[in-house]
Write an enzyme that holds these catalytic residues in place. Structure first.
Site, PDB file in Angstrom:
ATOM      1  N   ASP A  25       0.882  -1.168   0.000  1.00 47.24           N
ATOM      2  CA  ASP A  25       0.000   0.000   0.000  1.00 47.24           C
ATOM      3  C   ASP A  25       0.919   1.218   0.000  1.00 47.24           C
ATOM      4  O   ASP A  25       1.472   1.586   1.030  1.00 47.24           O
ATOM      5  CB  ASP A  25      -0.897  -0.037   1.248  1.00 47.24           C
ATOM      6  N   LYS A  86       3.540  11.120  -3.396  1.00 44.04           N
ATOM      7  CA  LYS A  86       2.495  10.513  -4.228  1.00 44.04           C
ATOM      8  C   LYS A  86       1.695  11.592  -4.973  1.00 44.04           C
ATOM      9  O   LYS A  86       1.205  11.362  -6.063  1.00 44.04           O
ATOM     10  CB  LYS A  86       1.566   9.699  -3.328  1.00 44.04           C
ATOM     11  N   GLU A 185      -7.172   0.837  -4.746  1.00 45.95           N
ATOM     12  CA  GLU A 185      -7.239   0.742  -3.286  1.00 45.95           C
ATOM     13  C   GLU A 185      -8.598   0.223  -2.776  1.00 45.95           C
ATOM     14  O   GLU A 185      -8.628  -0.671  -1.928  1.00 45.95           O
ATOM     15  CB  GLU A 185      -6.880   2.094  -2.666  1.00 45.95           C
ATOM     16  N   ASP A 207     -13.458   5.595   2.301  1.00 43.10           N
ATOM     17  CA  ASP A 207     -12.041   5.712   2.672  1.00 43.10           C
ATOM     18  C   ASP A 207     -11.738   7.136   3.114  1.00 43.10           C
ATOM     19  O   ASP A 207     -11.584   8.034   2.293  1.00 43.10           O
ATOM     20  CB  ASP A 207     -11.174   5.313   1.463  1.00 43.10           C
TER      21      ASP A 207
END
Lengths: 630, 107
Positions: A25, A86, A185, A207
């Site tokens: 992850d 990211k 994800e 999320d």
């Protein structure tokens, strides 16, 4: 001797041929690595027992360090300590200049479209920074598993575009990791709960991380996941909860946040206390808060009910995003069978409460929401590595924005529509626009709008050297192919001659989720404009085509087949069409085209006769009859 | 003729079986494909075959096929940690030698 793991029946591996695979992850703030051992999927801790690794890389002159060791320097050495890399993945110089204003890094423009960050260790790209994190995760996995890895499943947000996915794959390649697959994800989270082996139905993945909120709607059908829609808010998360609580503390302390300038250490203390209070209120009803240093001094208590009042507006925003995404997925709440909670902020009880209320079902919370994505990735990696025979787990993802081609008039012809599950291949036939055309430019674009200028250009290539045909006779088949990782290949083939050309779309930089959202919103807002523009452009293109054909015919046969009067009528209609084509009234252009066609009726008939006569000259009718009988 | 499990090994096998949701026990065996002759087999068992011997050790069914049993008889299976790595460790009195990596053995 080596340590052994329990395998599935008949799946014991030969020595040195362990099918070791991990799930990674690769998060904005934290990264985790997990694997399946003896049938159990779990994240791998370091020797201090830390499971999650801060996604932070520090470049000093003579060494590179990653994780906790690097994170300690994020305040003292901000220019050389790269956090949240990211966010830069697959981004160009332009994107970063917007982001960069708020960032401490020195961006360096280069010959390629990929910007680099200047550090004490030299200039580095976002891909290289990510690869350092991946190397670190890999090293932990290798030492925990005792052997080299066969490969890894790396998770990416569902909204990542081609450029961002490619940049992630490149980072893995630099880290010498074989990518078994990039996995969305939310899909990973659903897999972690074993929803893939369950019943059919629709699942929502909620999320809520530290800084971002994502909602994904998946449909499970015969063990296959299909992502129906994704949505969310890239600037909403647990950090905003902390801010709200901190503001409340200031208010209670009688400090006017708007006029008072607080020093950095007070702000940090305040945020720490706010966060601690938030976390504590997940298990107790009331918490004592004590904020005291040289510039601020306040003690008091905050109850869970009070905190709920502070957070409700923010939580409501997430619920509204859920509602929009459901609409996007064309799903009603009653159809949602399971809700999976991901991200540390879903530990806040009020969030669970509100989500349960909205979806009218209890969300799944039994797996640690920080680890659930890595665990799902590990389970998928285990299957892809071949450790589970006969249990095929095919996971489908979607493309976030439509993909298409530029056609005449600067219009977009969509080949693959947004929210189409991948992998997918779609083909469409196109033809030439002019007589004798032997080449065609293929321009691949991404976006929802009707005009090329409003979409994003992904790639251009030329299909050259096919034999000349009259306009409309060539058959060019353009195929769009997207693999399981969401990467696009476009090929074009002229069907009569077999001439081919293709391109792998590896765009140099990509779009942020914000931009995708903006593009989607624009496409809704401009739907009416786009429709009108499209019909106008289409008529203009048609008008030009008619004029070109007419001029060609007039040059060839105008003198021999037309009287002066007839020629005059045609010229009037022609002039009117030229005039109308330069204006922006689609209906008028259409009428002018009709007028031209009407004025030419006799001329067209005569040309037809004349060309048949030409073709038959010197042959008798009998010859044609014989041929026909054969 | 027997196989022994240490208490930690038995506990882990029980946990792994429970996690997996199915399976009757653990298979211990050998395969003749290692770089030094043979390698161990350690698998979940869903079905017990006719040629299998079943030992009940600390509440765990240990299943060994008759052919393997001569090579692994008397083996003690432990569950241990070495650094970050963890897994099952075999101590087999029949082993005469191992390959350098310790993944295969000769008798």
């Amino acid at each position: 001797m080596a340590l052994l793991q329990l395998s599935e029946p008949g799946q014991s591996t030969a020595p040195h041929q362990h099918r070791l695979a991990v799930g990674i992850d690769l998060g904005t703030t934290n990264s985790l690595v997990a694997t399946v051992r003896s049938g159990e999927a779990a994240t791998l801790p370091d020797s201090q027992g830390h499971h999650s690794v801060p996604s932070v890389v520090r470049y000093s002159k003579d060494r590179i360090c990653v994780g906790h060791a690097a994170a300690e320097h994020s305040i003292t050495d901000p220019k050389n300590t790269i956090v949240s890399v990211k966010r830069f993945m697959g981004r160009g110089v332009d994107d970063l200049q917007v982001l960069g204003k708020k960032l401490p890094y020195d961006f360096v423009a280069t010959d390629s479209a990929v910007p680099r960050i200047h550090t004490a260790h030299g200039d580095v790209s976002a891909t290289e920074v990510s690869s350092e994190i991946l190397k670190y995760m890999k090293a932990r996995a290798v030492s925990a598993l005792g052997d080299e890895l066969m490969g890894a499943v790396i998770t990416v947000p569902a909204y990542f575009d081609d450029a961002q996915r490619q940049a992630t794959k490149d980072a893995a390649r630099l880290a010498d990791i074989n990518v078994l697959r990039l996995l969305n994800e939310p899909t990973a989270a659903a897999v972690a709960y074993g929803l893939d082996s369950g019943q059919e139905g629709v699942i929502a993945i909620y999320d809520l991380g530290g800084g971002t909120f994502d909602i994904s709607i998946l449909r499970l059908n015969k063990g296959v996941f299909e992502v129906l829609a994704t949505g969310g808010d890239s600037a909403l998360g647990g950090d905003d909860f902390d801010h709200k609580i901190a503001e409340w503390i200031l208010q209670q302390a009688g400090v006017d946040a708007a006029t008072t300038e607080l020093d950095a250490s007070t702000v940090r203390l305040l945020m720490q206390q706010a966060r601690a209070a938030k976390e504590a209120l997940s298990s107790v009803e009331q918490v004592e808060i004590n904020v005291s240093n040289t510039s601020l001094n306040w003690q008091g208590s905050l109850s869970r009910a009070q905190m709920n009042d502070l957070l409700d507006a923010l939580i409501k925003q997430t619920i509204l995003a859920c509602r929009r995404t459901l609409r996007d997925a064309d799903v009603v709440i009653e159809n949602i069978q399971q809700v999976v909670m991901v991200g540390g902020s879903t530990r806040v009880l009020r969030v669970r409460e509100k989500v349960a209320e909205f979806f009218a079902c209890e969300p799944l919370v039994s797996i640690d929401p920080d680890k659930v994505v890595a665990v799902g990735a590990a389970l998928q990696a285990d299957v892809l590595a071949g450790n589970k025979p006969g249990e095929e787990m095919l996971l489908l993802d979607i493309i976030p924005l439509s993909l298409g081609l530029e056609t005449m008039g600067g219009l977009v012809e969509k080949i693959i529509h947004r929210n189409t599950p991948i992998p997918v291949a779609k083909a469409q036939d196109f033809t030439t626009y002019k007589d004798g055309q032997t080449a065609m430019a293929i321009h691949v674009v991404q976006g929802e709008r009707d005009l090329v200028t409003d979409c994003r250009s992904l790639a251009r290539f030329d299909l050259c050297g096919f034999p000349p045909h009259v306009a409309g006779a060539a058959r060019i088949r353009v195929t769009f192919q997207i693999d399981a990782d969401g990467l696009l290949m476009v090929s074009a083939r002229e069907q009569n001659s077999g001439v081919e050309a293709s391109v792998d779309v590896r765009p140099s930089y990509g779009l942020s989720d914000n931009e995708i959202e903006t593009m989607l919103r624009d496409s809704m807002a401009h739907a009416e404009d786009d429709m009108q523009t499209r019909s106008l452009r289409e008529q203009q293109v048609e008008g030009e085509r008619v004029l070109a054909a007419l001029d060609a015919a007039l040059t060839a046969d105008g003198k021999t087949l037309l009287s002066a009067d007839e020629r005059a009528t045609i010229d009037v209609a022609r002039a009117e069409l030229i005039n109308m084509n330069s204006k922006d009234d689609a209906d008028a252009i259409k009428a002018a085209i009709k007028q031209v066609e009407a004025s030419c009726e006799a001329f067209v008939a005569r040309r037809m006769n004349s060309s048949i006569k030409q073709a038959m000259r010197g042959h008798s009718i009998d010859e044609y009859a014989t041929h026909h009988e054969e | 003729m027997a196989i022994t499990l240490t208490e930690p090994a038995a506990a882990r096998v029980k946990t792994f079986l429970a996690n997996r949701g199915k399976g009757v026990g653990m298979r211990v065996g050998v395969k003749t494909n290692g770089c030094s002759g043979m390698s161990y087999v350690l698998e979940f068992v869903d079905e017990i075959n006719a040629e299998d011997e079943v030992f009940e050790v600390r509440g765990v069914k240990v299943i060994v096929d008759k052919k393997s049993l001569v090579y692994v008889n008397g083996t003690v299976v432990d569950f241990t940690k070495e650094g970050l790595n963890e897994g099952f460790k075999f101590t087999n009195p029949n082993e005469k030698g191992q390959c350098g990596c310790g993944e295969s053995f000769t008798v």
